[in-house]
Scaffold this motif. Structure first.
Motif, PDB file in Angstrom:
ATOM      1  N   MET A 148       0.834  -1.213   0.000  1.00 42.58           N
ATOM      2  CA  MET A 148       0.000   0.000   0.000  1.00 42.58           C
ATOM      3  C   MET A 148       0.865   1.260   0.000  1.00 42.58           C
ATOM      4  O   MET A 148       0.386   2.343  -0.314  1.00 42.58           O
ATOM      5  N   HIS A 149       2.153   1.105   0.321  1.00 49.44           N
ATOM      6  CA  HIS A 149       3.068   2.249   0.230  1.00 49.44           C
ATOM      7  C   HIS A 149       3.200   2.714  -1.227  1.00 49.44           C
ATOM      8  O   HIS A 149       3.596   3.837  -1.489  1.00 49.44           O
ATOM      9  N   SER A 150       2.861   1.830  -2.161  1.00 50.06           N
ATOM     10  CA  SER A 150       2.925   2.174  -3.586  1.00 50.06           C
ATOM     11  C   SER A 150       1.930   3.273  -3.955  1.00 50.06           C
ATOM     12  O   SER A 150       2.097   3.941  -4.969  1.00 50.06           O
ATOM     13  N   ILE A 165       1.873   5.551   6.083  1.00 51.80           N
ATOM     14  CA  ILE A 165       3.131   6.012   6.701  1.00 51.80           C
ATOM     15  C   ILE A 165       3.603   4.941   7.678  1.00 51.80           C
ATOM     16  O   ILE A 165       2.798   4.358   8.411  1.00 51.80           O
ATOM     17  N   ASP A 166       4.887   4.645   7.654  1.00 53.74           N
ATOM     18  CA  ASP A 166       5.528   3.865   8.714  1.00 53.74           C
ATOM     19  C   ASP A 166       6.197   4.870   9.631  1.00 53.74           C
ATOM     20  O   ASP A 166       6.998   5.694   9.164  1.00 53.74           O
ATOM     21  N   ILE A 167       5.863   4.808  10.940  1.00 50.71           N
ATOM     22  CA  ILE A 167       6.519   5.725  11.877  1.00 50.71           C
ATOM     23  C   ILE A 167       7.867   5.112  12.285  1.00 50.71           C
ATOM     24  O   ILE A 167       8.366   4.212  11.597  1.00 50.71           O
ATOM     25  N   PHE A 177       0.841  -8.635  12.741  1.00 53.46           N
ATOM     26  CA  PHE A 177       1.069  -7.270  13.240  1.00 53.46           C
ATOM     27  C   PHE A 177       2.202  -6.544  12.503  1.00 53.46           C
ATOM     28  O   PHE A 177       3.206  -7.139  12.124  1.00 53.46           O
ATOM     29  N   ASP A 178       1.972  -5.244  12.318  1.00 52.12           N
ATOM     30  CA  ASP A 178       2.937  -4.356  11.658  1.00 52.12           C
ATOM     31  C   ASP A 178       2.714  -3.000  12.340  1.00 52.12           C
ATOM     32  O   ASP A 178       1.997  -2.138  11.837  1.00 52.12           O
ATOM     33  N   THR A 179       3.324  -2.828  13.530  1.00 47.63           N
ATOM     34  CA  THR A 179       2.877  -1.757  14.435  1.00 47.63           C
ATOM     35  C   THR A 179       3.368  -0.361  14.043  1.00 47.63           C
ATOM     36  O   THR A 179       2.923   0.625  14.612  1.00 47.63           O
ATOM     37  N   MET A 180       4.278  -0.276  13.061  1.00 44.95           N
ATOM     38  CA  MET A 180       4.699   1.062  12.600  1.00 44.95           C
ATOM     39  C   MET A 180       3.770   1.588  11.506  1.00 44.95           C
ATOM     40  O   MET A 180       3.859   2.739  11.104  1.00 44.95           O
ATOM     41  N   HIS A 181       2.866   0.741  11.001  1.00 43.74           N
ATOM     42  CA  HIS A 181       2.147   1.006   9.754  1.00 43.74           C
ATOM     43  C   HIS A 181       0.752   1.621   9.983  1.00 43.74           C
ATOM     44  O   HIS A 181      -0.074   1.060  10.699  1.00 43.74           O
ATOM     45  N   PHE A 182       0.522   2.778   9.341  1.00 46.02           N
ATOM     46  CA  PHE A 182      -0.797   3.418   9.333  1.00 46.02           C
ATOM     47  C   PHE A 182      -1.199   3.647   7.878  1.00 46.02           C
ATOM     48  O   PHE A 182      -0.359   4.001   7.041  1.00 46.02           O
TER      49      PHE A 182
HETATM   50 ZN   LIG Z   1       4.079   0.098   6.216  1.00 42.71          ZN
END
Ligand SMILES: [Zn+2]
Length: 267
Positions: free
Chosen positions: A193-195, A200-202, A249-254
């Motif tokens: 989805m970053h594409s 945003i990944d914090i 889980f991917d806890t940096m990902h919004f």
């Molecule tokens: Zn991400």
């Protein structure tokens, strides 16, 4: 209530058909339907792009059409690998937090063509719609690029402005891991989805990501998170989902997914 409404429509139709007036019958049916009709969550979430969904067709505002439900029975892995548009709403996004159940990944099922239609089919097309967000201007002060489609840039700027006033959270927000990046998800053929410039990944330093700890053939890693829920709630207020609510889980990902925050859900 719904049953009552349906039997009421039936009664009206039966009553009117006694008089043999088919036109009148249609009129009553459509006026009653209008009263009961609630727009589909995707129509509510993306009003500039989606006109309507009916008879299993999603009608885009530009005149294109997409199949809504491919009518194929899928298990969890198949839903992730090859979802139709309907599958994206399979897991409701929870408003509160509890450790996710096995495979409970609300928002992680995504139909790639659906996002390509709005945000761009290619890296170049997505890039043409990127705009600048000033990330925590009074503290971190970094420029980020996200899509201006669906005002994602404005939503993220508002999130940033709020977070900027909360210094106890800043260590989680420094050195953000990234926003726009046209790439496949590691080990898959699916676009991240970053594409699309909607994520945003914090700060990676405080992140927990299942892919970093999972080894093929071993038990699935235990859920772990270091990100304060105070940050999550600020993102969610602006309709960004959090990867920390996923079993995978991917806890940096919004990620901006307004369709998962609406009050109306499908039966
Ligand atoms: Zn991400």
């Amino acid at each position: 209530m719904r049953l009552l409404s349906i039997s009421f429509i039936g009664f009206i139709l039966l009553f009117s058909s006694c008089f043999g007036d088919e036109k009148q019958e249609e009129k009553i049916e459509s006026s009653l339907d209008n009263k009961l009709w609630i727009p589909h969550p995707l129509v509510q979430a993306y009003p500039n792009y989606i006109d309507s969904i009916s008879n299993n067709i999603l009608y885009w505002k530009d005149g294109n059409q997409s199949i809504y439900d491919d009518q194929i029975e899928k298990n969890f892995e198949e839903k992730i690998a090859n979802p139709d548009i309907e599958d994206m709403l399979f897991f409701p996004y929870p408003s509160s937090f509890s450790n996710p159940e096995i495979n409970e990944d609300p928002g992680r099922i995504r139909n790639e063509d659906f996002f390509k239609k709005m945000y761009g089919e290619t890296k170049t097309q997505v890039a043409q719609n990127l705009d600048t967000v000033y990330w925590l201007p009074s503290s971190v002060n970094q420029l980020l690029l996200v899509s201006s489609i669906n005002q994602v840039d404005q939503h993220l700027q508002q999130i940033s402005n709020t977070l900027d006033t909360l210094p106890h959270l800043h260590k989680f927000l420094q050195n953000p891991g990234g926003t726009f990046n046209w790439r496949k998800i590691a080990g898959t053929d699916r676009l991240s989805m970053h594409s699309f410039g909607i994520t945003i990944d914090i700060n990676i330093q405080y992140a927990n990501y299942w892919q970093w700890v999972y080894k093929e053939g071993e038990a699935f890693p235990n859920y772990k998170n270091q990100i304060p829920l105070e940050i999550v709630r600020i993102f969610e207020k602006h309709h960004f989902i959090w990867g920390g609510k996923w079993y995978h889980f991917d806890t940096m990902h919004f990620e901006y997914r307004p369709e998962l925050f609406l009050p109306y859900t499908l039966e």
